[in-house]
Design an enzyme around this catalytic site. Structure first.
Site, PDB file in Angstrom:
ATOM      1  N   ASP A   1      21.744  68.961   0.535  1.00 13.68           N
ATOM      2  CA  ASP A   1      22.366  67.857  -0.342  1.00 13.68           C
ATOM      3  C   ASP A   1      21.558  66.531  -0.123  1.00 13.68           C
ATOM      4  OD1 ASP A   1      23.154  67.214   2.120  1.00 13.68           O
ATOM      5  OD2 ASP A   1      25.321  66.996   1.501  1.00 13.68           O
ATOM      6  N   HIS A   2      22.302  65.321  -0.636  1.00  8.76           N
ATOM      7  CA  HIS A   2      21.534  64.203  -0.241  1.00  8.76           C
ATOM      8  C   HIS A   2      21.274  63.972   1.218  1.00  8.76           C
ATOM      9  CE1 HIS A   2      25.666  63.718  -0.568  1.00  8.76           C
ATOM     10  NE2 HIS A   2      25.510  62.730   0.054  1.00  8.76           N
TER      11      HIS A   2
ATOM     12  N   CYS B   1      22.489  69.788   5.384  1.00  6.22           N
ATOM     13  CA  CYS B   1      23.258  68.874   5.003  1.00  6.22           C
ATOM     14  C   CYS B   1      23.656  68.014   6.149  1.00  6.22           C
ATOM     15  CB  CYS B   1      24.804  69.372   4.249  1.00  6.22           C
ATOM     16  SG  CYS B   1      25.844  70.344   5.328  1.00  6.22           S
ATOM     17  N   GLY B   2      24.447  67.142   6.083  1.00  2.00           N
ATOM     18  CA  GLY B   2      24.774  66.093   7.257  1.00  2.00           C
ATOM     19  C   GLY B   2      25.080  66.602   8.541  1.00  2.00           C
ATOM     20  N   THR B   3      26.110  67.431   8.272  1.00  2.00           N
ATOM     21  CA  THR B   3      26.566  68.345   9.641  1.00  2.00           C
ATOM     22  C   THR B   3      26.199  69.718   9.625  1.00  2.00           C
ATOM     23  OG1 THR B   3      28.754  69.071   8.264  1.00  2.00           O
ATOM     24  CG2 THR B   3      28.722  67.255   9.696  1.00  2.00           C
TER      25      THR B   3
ATOM     26  N   GLY C   1      29.346  72.033   5.438  1.00  2.00           N
ATOM     27  CA  GLY C   1      29.538  72.420   4.112  1.00  2.00           C
ATOM     28  C   GLY C   1      28.347  73.475   3.774  1.00  2.00           C
TER      29      GLY C   1
ATOM     30  N   HIS D   1      20.782  88.701  17.427  1.00  2.00           N
ATOM     31  CA  HIS D   1      22.052  89.512  17.352  1.00  2.00           C
ATOM     32  C   HIS D   1      22.969  89.544  15.830  1.00  2.00           C
ATOM     33  CE1 HIS D   1      22.419  89.237  22.039  1.00  2.00           C
ATOM     34  NE2 HIS D   1      21.238  89.629  21.581  1.00  2.00           N
ATOM     35  N   ASN D   2      22.946  88.385  15.198  1.00  2.00           N
ATOM     36  CA  ASN D   2      23.765  88.399  14.071  1.00  2.00           C
ATOM     37  C   ASN D   2      23.036  88.618  12.796  1.00  2.00           C
ATOM     38  OD1 ASN D   2      24.428  85.418  15.828  1.00  2.00           O
ATOM     39  ND2 ASN D   2      25.935  87.154  15.647  1.00  2.00           N
TER      40      ASN D   2
ATOM     41  N   ARG E   1      22.183  65.180  10.612  1.00  2.00           N
ATOM     42  CA  ARG E   1      22.588  63.927  11.385  1.00  2.00           C
ATOM     43  C   ARG E   1      22.732  64.119  12.655  1.00  2.00           C
ATOM     44  NH1 ARG E   1      27.410  62.717   7.100  1.00  2.00           N
ATOM     45  NH2 ARG E   1      26.035  61.583   5.512  1.00  2.00           N
TER      46      ARG E   1
ATOM     47  N   ARG F   1      23.491  98.007  19.081  1.00  2.00           N
ATOM     48  CA  ARG F   1      24.945  97.609  19.179  1.00  2.00           C
ATOM     49  C   ARG F   1      25.104  96.471  18.301  1.00  2.00           C
ATOM     50  NH1 ARG F   1      22.615  95.449  23.716  1.00  2.00           N
ATOM     51  NH2 ARG F   1      23.212  93.423  24.189  1.00  2.00           N
ATOM     52  N   HIS F   2      24.203  95.581  18.098  1.00  2.00           N
ATOM     53  CA  HIS F   2      24.481  94.340  17.100  1.00  2.00           C
ATOM     54  C   HIS F   2      24.556  94.800  15.599  1.00  2.00           C
ATOM     55  CE1 HIS F   2      23.851  92.043  20.608  1.00  2.00           C
ATOM     56  NE2 HIS F   2      22.711  92.689  20.863  1.00  2.00           N
TER      57      HIS F   2
ATOM     58  N   ARG G   1      28.005  95.975  14.939  1.00  8.69           N
ATOM     59  CA  ARG G   1      29.010  94.743  14.840  1.00  8.69           C
ATOM     60  C   ARG G   1      28.863  93.834  13.446  1.00  8.69           C
ATOM     61  NH1 ARG G   1      27.238  93.127  21.031  1.00  8.69           N
ATOM     62  NH2 ARG G   1      28.432  94.606  22.170  1.00  8.69           N
TER      63      ARG G   1
END
Ligand code: RB5
Length: 144
Positions: free
Chosen positions: A8-9, A65-67, A70, A98-99, A109, A132-133, A136
């Protein structure tokens, strides 16, 4: 390997630098926007990146994005997408190992360009460990 990238912006200034890095390193990428700092809605761009990954057009995605919140919430709504918000190189490594995350979410930010570049390099170069991952990850259903 094609990478879909979008922001985003609030993420745009960092995303434009990340795109330069991809270009400089001859990494194939698709820039899904946004392309300036005019205010936009982060779900629109996270959705484009997530769909590119979900469809197989892109192997991995990067959303900013900022954080990072979102865009990761949005990306995780799309079938087959596992988006991971990463705040450290260790998280970027574990997200892949793992994921089996296929979308890296970066909080513009809260990280420097150098940190973000480190996350990307690790995310692109770390393999899923399986075993094992795998069991999961298979327990995480896709319902949409
Ligand atoms: C934009 O101000 C901000 O809300 C957005 O970039 C993101 O942090 C949302 O999760």
């Amino acid at each position: 390997m094609s990478i879909a990238i979008g922001s985003d912006h609030a993420g745009y200034p960092l995303k434009s630098k990340l795109v330069e890095f991809l270009q400089h390193n001859n990494i194939e990428y698709k820039d899904m926007g946004t392309f300036n700092e005019d205010q936009v809605d982060y779900p629109d761009f996270a959705f484009k990146v997530a769909k590119a990954v979900s469809s197989g057009d892109s192997k991995l995605g990067v959303v900013v994005c900022g954080t990072g919140l979102g865009v990761s919430i949005m990306a995780n709504k799309v079938r087959g997408v596992r988006a991971a918000l990463c705040c450290s190189e260790y998280m970027a490594q574990m997200a892949r190992a793992h994921n089996n995350a296929n979308v890296l979410s970066i909080p513009a930010r809260f990280v420097s360009l150098q940190q973000a570049l480190g996350f990307i390099e690790i995310f692109l170069n770390t393999k899923f460990e399986g075993g094992r991952h795998q069991t999961r990850v298979e327990k995480i259903p896709t319902k949409c």
